[in-house]
Scaffold this active site. Structure first.
Site, PDB file in Angstrom:
ATOM      1  N   LYS A  55      -4.586  -6.940   3.619  1.00 36.14           N
ATOM      2  CA  LYS A  55      -4.557  -5.867   2.620  1.00 36.14           C
ATOM      3  C   LYS A  55      -5.949  -5.604   2.060  1.00 36.14           C
ATOM      4  O   LYS A  55      -6.324  -4.451   1.798  1.00 36.14           O
ATOM      5  CB  LYS A  55      -3.595  -6.235   1.481  1.00 36.14           C
ATOM      6  CG  LYS A  55      -3.561  -5.226   0.318  1.00 36.14           C
ATOM      7  CD  LYS A  55      -3.220  -3.808   0.778  1.00 36.14           C
ATOM      8  CE  LYS A  55      -2.771  -2.893  -0.344  1.00 36.14           C
ATOM      9  NZ  LYS A  55      -3.710  -2.736  -1.450  1.00 36.14           N
ATOM     10  N   GLU A 112     -10.123   1.803   3.453  1.00 31.68           N
ATOM     11  CA  GLU A 112      -9.792   2.929   2.571  1.00 31.68           C
ATOM     12  C   GLU A 112     -11.040   3.417   1.839  1.00 31.68           C
ATOM     13  O   GLU A 112     -11.277   4.631   1.724  1.00 31.68           O
ATOM     14  CB  GLU A 112      -8.726   2.480   1.577  1.00 31.68           C
ATOM     15  CG  GLU A 112      -8.272   3.525   0.584  1.00 31.68           C
ATOM     16  CD  GLU A 112      -7.262   2.954  -0.391  1.00 31.68           C
ATOM     17  OE1 GLU A 112      -7.478   3.082  -1.613  1.00 31.68           O
ATOM     18  OE2 GLU A 112      -6.262   2.348   0.056  1.00 31.68           O
ATOM     19  N   SER A 147       0.830  -1.200   0.000  1.00 28.06           N
ATOM     20  CA  SER A 147       0.000   0.000   0.000  1.00 28.06           C
ATOM     21  C   SER A 147       0.862   1.246   0.000  1.00 28.06           C
ATOM     22  O   SER A 147       1.919   1.282   0.616  1.00 28.06           O
ATOM     23  CB  SER A 147      -0.929   0.018   1.217  1.00 28.06           C
ATOM     24  OG  SER A 147      -1.731   1.181   1.199  1.00 28.06           O
ATOM     25  N   HIS A 157      -7.711  -3.598   4.601  1.00 28.26           N
ATOM     26  CA  HIS A 157      -7.129  -2.254   4.485  1.00 28.26           C
ATOM     27  C   HIS A 157      -7.824  -1.474   3.377  1.00 28.26           C
ATOM     28  O   HIS A 157      -8.210  -0.312   3.543  1.00 28.26           O
ATOM     29  CB  HIS A 157      -5.624  -2.381   4.205  1.00 28.26           C
ATOM     30  CG  HIS A 157      -4.971  -1.140   3.680  1.00 28.26           C
ATOM     31  ND1 HIS A 157      -5.135  -0.700   2.371  1.00 28.26           N
ATOM     32  CD2 HIS A 157      -4.119  -0.251   4.259  1.00 28.26           C
ATOM     33  CE1 HIS A 157      -4.432   0.396   2.184  1.00 28.26           C
ATOM     34  NE2 HIS A 157      -3.815   0.689   3.314  1.00 28.26           N
ATOM     35  N   ASN A 158      -8.002  -2.110   2.218  1.00 29.21           N
ATOM     36  CA  ASN A 158      -8.636  -1.430   1.095  1.00 29.21           C
ATOM     37  C   ASN A 158     -10.102  -1.136   1.365  1.00 29.21           C
ATOM     38  O   ASN A 158     -10.628  -0.098   0.955  1.00 29.21           O
ATOM     39  CB  ASN A 158      -8.488  -2.261  -0.180  1.00 29.21           C
ATOM     40  CG  ASN A 158      -7.093  -2.185  -0.772  1.00 29.21           C
ATOM     41  OD1 ASN A 158      -6.143  -1.849  -0.070  1.00 29.21           O
ATOM     42  ND2 ASN A 158      -6.957  -2.495  -2.047  1.00 29.21           N
TER      43      ASN A 158
END
Length: 480
Positions: A181, A188, A127, A184-185
């Site tokens: 991840k 986001e 990232s 995380h996205n």
């Protein structure tokens, strides 16, 4: 001279990661399926410890054993195609690293495949975009545990650092790195949607121009909202087009997405975890893509322009607080999903350590992540961030502001799906009693799905013949 690591894929992310590695003193062998890209990149980096190769065979031959080969290519079928070409050329103990946004279940499958051949596999989230790749990304590696010590020096050296601590550490086995991840996205998506809704309220409800909004976001970036996304929002709103007008007003209101937010939502349904706010952020992007249809619908349902003329300064502070509250819910939901998946896939996730990995280099980096780490230091078994003393104090103090903002948005027809959904989750999670008793009675009425009673032990199920015409045989029950 043999390379310390190989790189397959020299698009923006791959090439910048190679430059990062070269800058840290590593020798890197590179390969791209388009030879002219390899040649161009080699020409740009003359004098560096770079080995340009033009076939998989040449790439493999130029890397020291155990070989470490990283792929920065498009997720999905291209990864499997490269592995089909690469694996016959490798020796036992060699390591393949997938740095793309691969679906975590694909990473589980690929880890099993390589390990069955005596090889090792790592799926790592990367990232930070092109700037992070060049100067220091956040890295979230998972896969074959024995591979970590071999790749750790390189990955931690190229990662971002916060207070000297690398924003890279081992996440867990098989698909754990890519799962983290993915979450995380999803977070986001939530952060970006919340900021966009705040922009919509400042512009649509208060009538502020881009210059004033830019100043507000820059001021907010000096508070507890301090983050990369708040910072760049202030910069975006200040940017002028060639004619001197704000560039933001020239950009079409249609958002794109690459799928990781959708995967996060699907995973939440599979795990039975309410990821309401993040899912609303994904749906908001889907709704934005219906531009022509929205334009037609707006003509069918015309409404007066929203306005808010009383206490603008107080509303701006309320909005700042509401944004922070909703952000807390977004991360709380994401961490709840990671905890559920850790149980399903037998991962031993370090939740405070994940917050450390996200503090620098990545798109969601913020001051706020330090508070999350502190929460898990206080209680490693914390069920939900909303139960942590710090976040409890903030939510209790800011909740009235949050409610006022959502109410003003609803009354004036300004859509705030993420911010309002976050509030509904907060109210639902903190409610001792929900109307699910009526829902369960309905299920038993039409489908004999049974119900539990408040005056009986949990796990004991009952069925009622509601009409006097039914039987006494219950249906099976599916519990998420």
């Amino acid at each position: 001279m043999l390379a310390d690591i190989g790189m397959i894929g020299l698009a923006v992310m791959g090439s910048n990661l190679v430059k990062n590695m070269l800058g840290k003193g590593y020798t890197v062998a590179v390969y791209n399926r388009e030879p002219e890209m390899t040649e161009h990149f080699a020409g740009q980096n003359k004098g560096q410890k770079l080995i340009a190769t033009y076939s998989y065979e040449e790439l493999v031959a130029n890397i020291a054993r155990p070989r470490k080969i990283m792929m920065m290519i498009r997720a999905g079928a291209p990864v499997d195609m490269v592995l089909d070409r690469l694996l016959p050329l490798l020796d036992k103990g060699d390591i393949v690293i997938d740095g793309g946004n691969s679906y975590f279940r694909d990473t589980i499958r690929r880890t099993q495949l390589l390990e069955s051949k005596g090889l090792r596999y790592i799926g790592t989230g990367v990232s930070g975009g092109e700037e992070g790749a060049l100067h220091g990304p956040s890295l979230m590696p998972g896969g074959s545990p024995s591979a970590w010590e071999d790749v750790k020096p390189i990955l931690q050296s190229i990662s971002a650092k916060v207070d000297g601590v690398p924003c890279c550490d081992w996440v867990g086995e098989n698909g754990a790195g890519h799962f983290v991840k993915m979450v995380h996205n999803g977070i986001e998506y939530g952060d970006m949607q919340l900021i966009s809704e705040s922009y919509a309220l400042l512009r649509g409800l208060l009538g502020l121009d881009a210059e004033k909004m830019s100043a507000i976001f820059r001021e907010w970036n000096g508070t507890e909202l301090d983050s990369y996304l708040i910072g760049i929002t202030g910069n975006i709103l200040a940017k002028k087009d060639t004619d001197g007008a704000p560039l933001i007003e020239k950009i079409l209101d249609v958002a794109g997405q690459k799928g990781t937010g959708k995967w996060t939502g699907i995973s939440s349904l599979e795990e039975g975890v309410p990821l309401t706010m993040i899912c609303e952020a994904v749906h908001a992007r889907c709704l934005s893509s219906m531009k022509e249809e929205r334009v037609r619908a707006a003509k069918v349902y015309p409404r007066k322009a929203p306005s808010y003329t009383v206490g603008k300064e107080a509303f701006i502070e309320d909005l700042r607080r509401a944004l922070y509250c909703a952000k807390i819910v977004s991360y709380a939901q994401g961490y709840t999903l990671m905890r559920a998946a850790a149980g399903s896939y037998h991962w031993n996730l370090n939740y405070g350590g994940i917050a450390l990995m996200w503090r620098g280099g990545c798109i969601i980096r913020s001051r706020f992540l330090g508070k999350i780490r502190e929460a898990f230091v206080r209680d490693p078994a914390l069920e939900n961030l909303l139960l942590d003393p710090y976040f409890k104090e903030i939510l209790e103090r800011y909740a009235d502001s949050w409610r006022r903002v959502v109410a003003a948005a609803v009354m004036n027809g300004v859509p705030v799906p993420a911010m309002s959904s976050a509030l509904e989750y907060f109210d639902g999670y903190t409610s001792e009693k929900l109307p699910a008793n009526l829902l369960q009675a309905q299920r038993d009425y039409f489908g004999a799905h049974t119900y539990e009673r408040v005056d009986a032990p949990r796990g004991q199920f009952f069925h009622t013949d509601w009409t006097g015409e039914g039987g006494d045989t219950p249906s099976t029950t599916y519990e998420v």
